[in-house]
Design a protein around this motif. Structure first.
Motif, short mmCIF file in Angstrom:
data_model
loop_
_atom_site.label_atom_id
_atom_site.label_comp_id
_atom_site.label_asym_id
_atom_site.label_seq_id
_atom_site.Cartn_x
_atom_site.Cartn_y
_atom_site.Cartn_z
N LEU A 73 -5.87 1.75 -5.05
CA LEU A 73 -5.30 0.40 -5.15
C LEU A 73 -4.32 0.34 -6.32
CD1 LEU A 73 -5.17 -2.53 -4.24
CD2 LEU A 73 -7.18 -3.01 -5.67
N VAL A 74 -4.67 0.96 -7.44
CA VAL A 74 -3.75 1.02 -8.58
C VAL A 74 -2.46 1.73 -8.19
CG1 VAL A 74 -3.41 1.93 -10.91
CG2 VAL A 74 -5.62 0.95 -10.27
N ILE A 75 -2.60 2.85 -7.48
CA ILE A 75 -1.44 3.62 -7.04
C ILE A 75 -0.58 2.79 -6.09
CG2 ILE A 75 -0.70 5.64 -5.72
CD1 ILE A 75 -3.24 7.05 -6.78
N ALA A 76 -1.23 2.08 -5.17
CA ALA A 76 -0.50 1.27 -4.19
C ALA A 76 0.29 0.16 -4.87
CB ALA A 76 -1.48 0.67 -3.18
N VAL A 77 -0.36 -0.55 -5.78
CA VAL A 77 0.31 -1.64 -6.50
C VAL A 77 1.47 -1.08 -7.32
CG1 VAL A 77 0.08 -3.40 -8.29
CG2 VAL A 77 -1.72 -3.12 -6.56
N ASN A 78 1.21 0.02 -8.01
CA ASN A 78 2.25 0.61 -8.84
C ASN A 78 3.45 1.08 -8.00
OD1 ASN A 78 3.23 1.77 -11.45
ND2 ASN A 78 2.98 3.70 -10.34
N ASN A 79 3.16 1.73 -6.87
CA ASN A 79 4.24 2.20 -6.00
C ASN A 79 5.09 1.06 -5.47
OD1 ASN A 79 3.46 4.83 -6.36
ND2 ASN A 79 2.53 5.09 -4.35
N ARG A 80 4.42 0.00 -5.03
CA ARG A 80 5.18 -1.13 -4.47
C ARG A 80 5.92 -1.90 -5.57
NH1 ARG A 80 7.55 -0.60 -1.50
NH2 ARG A 80 7.81 -2.73 -0.74
N TYR A 81 5.31 -1.95 -6.77
CA TYR A 81 5.99 -2.60 -7.90
C TYR A 81 7.26 -1.82 -8.27
CZ TYR A 81 6.71 -4.70 -12.51
OH TYR A 81 7.25 -5.34 -13.60
N GLN A 82 7.17 -0.50 -8.12
CA GLN A 82 8.34 0.35 -8.38
C GLN A 82 9.24 0.47 -7.14
OE1 GLN A 82 8.95 1.58 -11.40
NE2 GLN A 82 7.06 0.72 -12.19
N GLN A 83 8.88 -0.26 -6.08
CA GLN A 83 9.65 -0.32 -4.83
C GLN A 83 9.68 1.02 -4.10
OE1 GLN A 83 13.48 -2.07 -5.78
NE2 GLN A 83 12.59 -4.11 -6.04
N PHE A 84 8.55 1.76 -4.19
CA PHE A 84 8.40 2.98 -3.41
C PHE A 84 7.59 2.68 -2.17
CE2 PHE A 84 8.38 5.14 -7.80
CZ PHE A 84 9.76 5.26 -7.79
N GLU A 85 8.00 3.24 -1.05
CA GLU A 85 7.23 3.09 0.18
C GLU A 85 5.93 3.89 0.08
OE1 GLU A 85 7.69 1.12 2.73
OE2 GLU A 85 9.48 0.28 1.79
N THR A 86 4.86 3.35 0.61
CA THR A 86 3.58 4.04 0.54
C THR A 86 2.65 3.52 1.63
OG1 THR A 86 1.84 4.75 -1.01
CG2 THR A 86 2.45 2.42 -1.05
N SER A 87 1.51 4.19 1.79
CA SER A 87 0.54 3.78 2.81
C SER A 87 -0.86 3.92 2.25
CB SER A 87 0.68 4.66 4.06
OG SER A 87 0.33 6.01 3.76
N VAL A 88 -1.83 3.37 2.96
CA VAL A 88 -3.23 3.46 2.53
C VAL A 88 -3.66 4.91 2.42
CG1 VAL A 88 -5.63 2.98 3.19
CG2 VAL A 88 -3.88 1.20 3.46
N LEU A 89 -3.36 5.71 3.45
CA LEU A 89 -3.77 7.11 3.46
C LEU A 89 -3.11 7.89 2.33
CD1 LEU A 89 -5.34 9.38 4.80
CD2 LEU A 89 -3.40 9.73 6.35
N GLU A 90 -1.82 7.66 2.12
CA GLU A 90 -1.10 8.37 1.06
C GLU A 90 -1.69 8.04 -0.31
OE1 GLU A 90 3.39 8.62 -0.90
OE2 GLU A 90 3.04 7.44 0.93
N CYS A 91 -1.98 6.77 -0.54
CA CYS A 91 -2.54 6.35 -1.83
C CYS A 91 -3.93 6.96 -2.03
CB CYS A 91 -2.62 4.83 -1.91
SG CYS A 91 -1.00 4.02 -1.96
N TYR A 92 -4.73 6.96 -0.96
CA TYR A 92 -6.08 7.52 -1.06
C TYR A 92 -6.03 9.03 -1.35
CZ TYR A 92 -10.78 8.99 0.11
OH TYR A 92 -12.02 9.56 0.05
N GLN A 93 -5.14 9.73 -0.68
CA GLN A 93 -5.02 11.17 -0.92
C GLN A 93 -4.56 11.47 -2.34
OE1 GLN A 93 -2.36 12.17 2.31
NE2 GLN A 93 -4.02 12.79 3.67
N THR A 94 -3.60 10.70 -2.83
CA THR A 94 -3.10 10.90 -4.19
C THR A 94 -4.19 10.59 -5.22
OG1 THR A 94 -0.90 10.22 -3.45
CG2 THR A 94 -1.27 10.26 -5.82
N ALA A 95 -5.06 9.63 -4.90
CA ALA A 95 -6.11 9.23 -5.84
C ALA A 95 -7.04 10.37 -6.20
CB ALA A 95 -6.91 8.07 -5.25
#
Length: 251
Positions: A73-95
């Protein structure tokens, strides 16, 4: 540009509205995992006929995924705040790559915060004179608040700035750049939690719908929306502190 905590909250709400599907998906997964852990924990406490070791293993299994969802969730919020496209799966894998460093920092911070609290209860249990107990409560309580104040950014630094040598030193440095903003953020967070407690737990805790506590239902849905909002505000304050250079906040 220096902005106030109220402008940050407005920006966090706007970010949530734009990305509510992504944020709510991760928040929902985290909430469901918490419910499952609570259910398994209740079965352990009831000393059910099921294998206790298996139940504890199940709790640890769910805890692992729950923490990864928190990080995601932190990664998702940060990515979207930085205007990077992302997805639930991508954020979970990066976590997964941040899991152990995040856990270690959280455990260290938790131990630092718990120790003064333990000393307060120890002074009470020893039946010391009342003035000593009061002094211990004030001193150790103040230490606890200072630890939370200075080091509250330490865990998130593992995710947003993993290259720093000391998360705790960096968190203290960030906080000292704009203490007023940090105090306002922590105060609003605490006030929100207290309001939820008084409204939900004290007034409707004995109301049930189909055998389920109305308080439990409300806490579930409130947490569903507040969790990504809190994370958004936290991240935005973090970036504001990154850009600050010790100038007092304007608003």
């Amino acid at each position: 540009m220096r902005i106030s905590i109220y402008e940050i909250i407005q920006e966090a709400i706007s970010l949530f509205k734009t990305n509510y599907k992504l944020f709510l998906s991760l928040s929902l997964l985290g909430s469901l995992l918490s419910i499952l852990m609570t259910g398994l924990n209740g079965m352990v406490n009831l000393n059910s006929g099921l294998n206790i070791v298996a139940l504890i293993a199940g709790i640890l299994f769910l805890l692992y995924f729950s923490i990864r969802i928190q990080i995601a969730l932190v990664i998702a919020v940060n990515n979207r705040y930085q205007q990077f496209e992302t997805s639930v799966l991508e954020c979970y894998q990066t976590a997964g790559s941040y899991f152990w460093s995040y856990i270690l920092t959280c455990l260290t911070l938790g131990l630092l915060i718990i120790l003064p609290i333990v000393l307060i209860f120890l002074s009470i249990s020893l039946e010391a004179p009342i003035y000593i107990t009061v002094i211990a409560a004030v001193v150790f309580g103040s230490i606890t608040l200072l630890l939370i104040y200075f080091f509250n950014f330490a865990p998130i630094l593992n995710i947003l700035n993993p290259e720093v040598e000391s998360n705790f030193s960096r968190s203290k440095e960030l906080v000292e750049r704009n203490p007023i903003l940090v105090v306002k953020m922590l105060f609003i967070g605490l006030l929100t939690q207290l309001l939820i407690y008084f409204i939900v737990d004290l007034f409707i805790s004995h109301t049930y719908i189909m055998g389920i506590s109305l308080a439990t239902i409300m806490e579930f849905f409130i947490g569903l929306f507040l969790s990504p909002l809190f994370v958004s505000v936290f991240i935005m304050v973090y970036y504001q502190l990154q850009n600050d250079h010790g100038v007092l906040e304007d608003g």
